[in-house]
Scaffold this active site. Structure first.
Site, mmCIF file in Angstrom:
data_model
loop_
_atom_site.group_PDB
_atom_site.id
_atom_site.type_symbol
_atom_site.label_atom_id
_atom_site.label_comp_id
_atom_site.label_asym_id
_atom_site.label_seq_id
_atom_site.Cartn_x
_atom_site.Cartn_y
_atom_site.Cartn_z
ATOM 1 N N LEU A 133 -22.883 52.441 3.751
ATOM 2 C CA LEU A 133 -23.073 52.502 5.194
ATOM 3 C C LEU A 133 -24.546 52.264 5.501
ATOM 4 O O LEU A 133 -25.427 52.596 4.699
ATOM 5 C CB LEU A 133 -22.663 53.882 5.737
ATOM 6 C CG LEU A 133 -21.187 54.277 5.616
ATOM 7 C CD1 LEU A 133 -21.000 55.709 6.091
ATOM 8 C CD2 LEU A 133 -20.300 53.318 6.403
ATOM 9 N N ASP A 134 -24.812 51.710 6.686
ATOM 10 C CA ASP A 134 -26.186 51.573 7.146
ATOM 11 C C ASP A 134 -26.846 52.948 7.188
ATOM 12 O O ASP A 134 -26.176 53.981 7.362
ATOM 13 C CB ASP A 134 -26.233 50.947 8.538
ATOM 14 C CG ASP A 134 -25.635 49.551 8.573
ATOM 15 O OD1 ASP A 134 -25.613 48.893 7.521
ATOM 16 O OD2 ASP A 134 -25.189 49.133 9.659
ATOM 17 N N ARG A 135 -28.157 52.964 7.092
ATOM 18 C CA ARG A 135 -28.891 54.229 7.050
ATOM 19 C C ARG A 135 -28.531 55.150 8.219
ATOM 20 O O ARG A 135 -28.339 56.350 8.042
ATOM 21 C CB ARG A 135 -30.398 53.944 7.051
ATOM 22 C CG ARG A 135 -31.246 55.192 7.014
ATOM 23 C CD ARG A 135 -32.722 54.850 7.098
ATOM 24 N NE ARG A 135 -33.541 56.056 7.108
ATOM 25 C CZ ARG A 135 -34.855 56.053 7.290
ATOM 26 N NH1 ARG A 135 -35.498 54.908 7.476
ATOM 27 N NH2 ARG A 135 -35.529 57.181 7.284
ATOM 28 N N THR A 137 -25.824 55.052 10.135
ATOM 29 C CA THR A 137 -24.384 55.233 10.341
ATOM 30 C C THR A 137 -23.936 56.405 9.479
ATOM 31 O O THR A 137 -24.313 56.503 8.312
ATOM 32 C CB THR A 137 -23.610 53.965 9.943
ATOM 33 O OG1 THR A 137 -24.016 52.886 10.788
ATOM 34 C CG2 THR A 137 -22.107 54.172 10.095
ATOM 35 N N ARG A 233 -21.480 46.338 14.524
ATOM 36 C CA ARG A 233 -22.628 46.267 15.443
ATOM 37 C C ARG A 233 -22.806 44.855 15.990
ATOM 38 O O ARG A 233 -23.046 44.656 17.186
ATOM 39 C CB ARG A 233 -23.889 46.732 14.711
ATOM 40 C CG ARG A 233 -23.771 48.160 14.195
ATOM 41 C CD ARG A 233 -24.838 48.512 13.168
ATOM 42 N NE ARG A 233 -26.174 48.494 13.768
ATOM 43 C CZ ARG A 233 -27.283 48.629 13.071
ATOM 44 N NH1 ARG A 233 -27.235 48.759 11.731
ATOM 45 N NH2 ARG A 233 -28.452 48.608 13.681
#
Length: 300
Positions: A133-135, A137, A233
């Protein structure tokens, strides 16, 4: 580690054929052969080309996996949603990167999992992160606890068989209760990090369902049918509804959340080691809950 199967076929086949049917890759067979593992038929060592005739018990013994010394150890805690011999499923908080990068070498989720493995004295200390996951998220991240489990997940990811569900809060009001966002995604020309929709990008498909309409924003449940970087996103930004708090893609700010309003809430995959579908849920984090509560419509 030992993995055992019964050969129910009556047609002769090689051991490696049966192993392949159960998801054992060539690379894993090489590790078994050259790094201290074994293949057994009725508890007798054999080669992978040994012929089976039916009714045998076939066992694969994999060697211990030594941890990567280049991955630092963090003793910070992890929020475990599920764990067994083969998989570890963790609820990642927002603000924590999934894996190390130049600017974040030692305080990522992978570092914390390595610290957890060492504290638990696991034989296998290699950190196999299979979903990321993105930082900023939050939500579910899946770790395989050995090479074989990792290869099983890789196969499901390539076949788009894993089911991941997200909760997002997007700007504006979505008028349809269910929809698809289907646009290729590639790198933005002016950024190493940012992605965009572009004709020469990779095929990308996102499905969504409206959960609740708030003041000037909409809560949606989202399923990824492909796994591109920043896919949710990018797709919602391209549709004119960037995520609340998503500064990179033009999402509006809100005082109740300091990051993009995105949470991986459900993961479902077929686990051959327990012969069932494994489904895991991650609770809604406090900041997303506050965002939704404080932006309720007057009549809701």
């Amino acid at each position: 580690m030992r993995f055992t199967w019964i050969n129910h076929e009556t047609t002769p086949m090689k051991v490696k054929t049966l192993l392949a049917q159960h998801g054992v890759t060539r690379s894993l067979l090489k590790k078994v052969k050259f790094h201290g593992g074994a293949i057994l038929v009725d508890e007798r060592p054999v080669l992978a080309i040994h012929m089976l005739t039916g009714g045998e018990t076939v066992t694969m013994v994999t060697p211990a996996e030594i941890g990567n010394d280049h991955l630092g150890v963090s003793t910070l805690p992890i929020d475990i949603l599920y764990e067994d011999r083969d998989y570890l499923i963790v609820n990642k908080p927002a603000g924590v990167a999934s894996v190390p990068a130049h600017a974040l070498p030692d305080n990522t989720l992978a570092n914390r999992v390595k610290g957890y493995y060492q504290a638990a004295h696991y034989d296998n200390e290699v950190v196999h992160i299979t979903t990321r996951l993105d930082r900023d998220t939050s939500g579910i991240v899946l770790f395989a606890k050995h090479h074989f489990a990792h290869s099983i997940i890789d196969h499901q990811l390539k076949a788009h068989a894993m089911r991941k569900m997200y909760l997002a809060v997007v700007s504006g009001e979505l008028t349809t209760d269910h929809g698809w966002l289907d646009a290729p995604i590639g790198r933005a020309a002016d950024s190493f990090i940012k992605r965009t929709t572009r004709p020469d990008g990779k095929p990308s498909l996102t499905e969504y369902w409206v959960v609740k309409r708030l003041r000037n924003m909409t809560v949606v449940r989202v399923r990824l049918h492909t796994g591109r970087t920043h896919q949710i996103r990018v797709h919602f930004a391209a549709s004119g509804h960037p995520l609340i708090g998503d500064a990179l893609y033009g999402g509006p700010r809100d005082p109740w959340i300091q990051r993009q309003a995105l949470h991986c809430m459900q993961l479902e995959f077929d686990d051959p080691f327990i012969s069932q579908t494994l489904t895991t849920f991650a609770p809604l984090p406090a900041d997303l809950n506050r965002l939704i509560i404080h932006n309720q419509r007057a009549n809701s």
